[in-house]
Design an enzyme around this catalytic site. Structure first.
Site, mmCIF file in Angstrom:
data_model
loop_
_atom_site.group_PDB
_atom_site.id
_atom_site.type_symbol
_atom_site.label_atom_id
_atom_site.label_comp_id
_atom_site.label_asym_id
_atom_site.label_seq_id
_atom_site.Cartn_x
_atom_site.Cartn_y
_atom_site.Cartn_z
ATOM 1 N N CYS A 100 95.722 -62.581 27.003
ATOM 2 C CA CYS A 100 96.678 -63.696 26.883
ATOM 3 C C CYS A 100 98.078 -63.145 27.115
ATOM 4 O O CYS A 100 98.992 -63.312 26.314
ATOM 5 C CB CYS A 100 96.573 -64.373 25.530
ATOM 6 S SG CYS A 100 94.889 -64.883 25.086
ATOM 7 N N CYS A 117 102.333 -65.353 16.890
ATOM 8 C CA CYS A 117 103.716 -65.661 16.500
ATOM 9 C C CYS A 117 103.727 -66.863 15.565
ATOM 10 O O CYS A 117 104.600 -67.738 15.658
ATOM 11 C CB CYS A 117 104.592 -65.894 17.730
ATOM 12 S SG CYS A 117 103.973 -67.146 18.879
#
Length: 465
Positions: A276, A392
């Protein structure tokens, strides 16, 4: 007068391009627009795209700015206007609704009012400029042109007493969705949760990772070197105009986002899969440190951006377009980095649309996806190799709870504690379990614009032989 949050405006039927033409409606005679008009019109359409059409900020920016011929500085200004509105929406609505019975929903009137209020209350724009250009904006939009008088009157009142009204509002409870603030209180306690909210509602500084000579680049660009090694700038201009950008000497990357790749230690000569990977900041770190990187992303468009970033940086990595869950590399890697798709609640400073678009159910759905990707990623790690999982997100389900579930069903992996020396001595960023956990309120600075970083979680796991 009501302080109830209003419904947002509908999709505009017309939008003016920078040369005075119109899209989606009757054509009008070309005329010269006042300075700053095009950037403000772009910002109004960006706000409308996020609030009404529920499109992400990045997606809307790309679509809207393609319609406008703007210099880099004007593009940056349009983005600043839009992100300020999205970040402080609750407060701006409360101030505006003090002068309205209901929000005007015709055309671009409501986004224009929000942008005008943001300029007057938060961006220190002279009142005459903010109000005059707001009136020009609604006049140019045939669905809202009859509201020029209303827009003029409301913004004049905001210029007169809006500052006092704003000072009496609780930003955290108005700007952060109640369900999200409640989550942060449960995870981090009330005091820390409000600090997270406060920092999430501020504009982020510009952080860059440099190939070498952090001190030298900080001096050249007027920034500082953070304890973690990232160079932080106060510059609010166009990134492309800064020294060293065209030469590929550095890349934009939040200080927190730069940390997970460092958890591999010395990587010179190692084979690493960055999963990713787009837009490629972590890939760039690893390549710069000497690793042989295979960067995998499921999106062809994002992979194209990754390749473009690597080309600017004069770096080489193998780029693969594939879903990690289905990818069959045919080899094991010395190290694997999985930056999993997540709710991104740690990045609100840079992506304030998260406040407007995310819903409580998104977190459980994303946690299921992360579990699948983590399980697949584990298969790519050779015995004795290292797996770093990161997101995140500030939400426990997407971080420590994910790792606990993984370890309980994968006994061949062991957690390896993060040590303060690996992250610039910032021990407050290490959890009791030894994982990395940054919060937006970490890295305080006496200069407020140089404070904070994104919220990140990372765990380092080793596959035992």
């Amino acid at each position: 007068m009501s302080t109830q949050r209003p419904p947002h405006t509908g999709k505009p039927q017309t939008s003016r391009t920078a040369n005075g033409g119109q899209r989606g409606g009757r054509r009008q005679k070309q005329r010269t627009e006042p300075a700053g008009f095009a950037a403000r019109m772009a910002a109004a359409r960006i706000v409308d795209g996020v609030l009404v059409q529920s499109r992400t900020l990045d997606e809307t920016l790309d679509a809207v700015l393609a319609d406008f011929v703007l210099e880099p500085r004007d593009r940056a200004f349009a983005r600043l206007l839009a992100t300020t509105v999205l970040r402080r929406l609750g407060e701006l609505e409360a101030v505006l609704m003090g002068h309205l019975q209901k929000a005007p929903r015709q055309g671009l009137a409501w986004p224009v009012l929000l942008i005008g209020a943001a300029q007057l209350l938060l961006l220190e724009t002279p009142a005459h400029a903010a109000i005059s250009l707001a009136v020009d904006q609604v006049r140019s939009d045939r669905r809202s042109e009859h509201l020029t008088g209303l827009v003029n009157a409301v913004l004049r009142k905001v210029a007169s007493d809006g500052g006092a009204r704003l000072a009496g509002l609780d930003a955290a409870s108005l700007d952060v969705p109640e369900w999200l603030l409640r989550r942060w209180v449960a995870a981090y306690g009330a005091e820390t949760a409000r600090e997270i909210a406060r920092m999430s509602l501020t504009e982020a500084a510009l952080d860059i990772s440099v190939k070498s000579d952090s001190e030298g680049w900080a001096t050249r660009l007027g920034g500082i070197v953070l304890p973690t090694g990232t160079v932080r700038l106060q510059s609010k201009g166009a990134v492309e105009e800064l020294e060293g950008f065209d030469e590929g000497e550095w890349w934009v990357q939040d200080a927190a986002a730069a940390l997970p790749a460092r958890l591999f230690g010395v990587v010179d000569g190692l084979t690493i899969a960055d999963l990713c990977a787009a837009p490629g900041g972590k890939t760039a770190e690893l390549v710069n440190a000497g690793a042989k990187v295979t960067a995998v992303d499921a999106s062809a468009a994002r992979a194209t951006r990754l390749r473009a970033n690597l080309a600017r940086l004069r770096q080489n990595a193998e780029v693969v377009i594939a879903d990690v869950a289905d990818w069959q590399p045919g080899t094991a890697f010395d190290a694997v980095l999985l930056d999993a798709p997540c709710s991104a609640t740690g990045t609100i400073r840079r992506h304030p649309d998260i406040l407007r678009l995310k819903r409580p159910g998104d977190i459980a759905r994303l946690a299921e996806q992360q579990a699948r990707l983590l399980s697949a990623s584990a298969e790519f790690v050779r015995p004795g190799g290292t797996l770093v999982y990161c997101t995140c997100s500030l939400e426990p389900e997407e971080g420590p709870e994910q790792i606990e579930r993984f370890l309980s069903s994968n006994p061949q992996f062991r957690r390896v504690r993060v040590e303060p020396a690996e992250i610039g001595g910032c021990g407050e960023m290490i959890t009791p379990d030894g994982d990395l956990r940054t919060l937006p309120c970490h890295l305080p600075n006496e200069i407020s614009s140089l404070s904070g970083l994104d919220g990140f979680y990372a765990a380092r796991l080793r596959r035992v032989t």
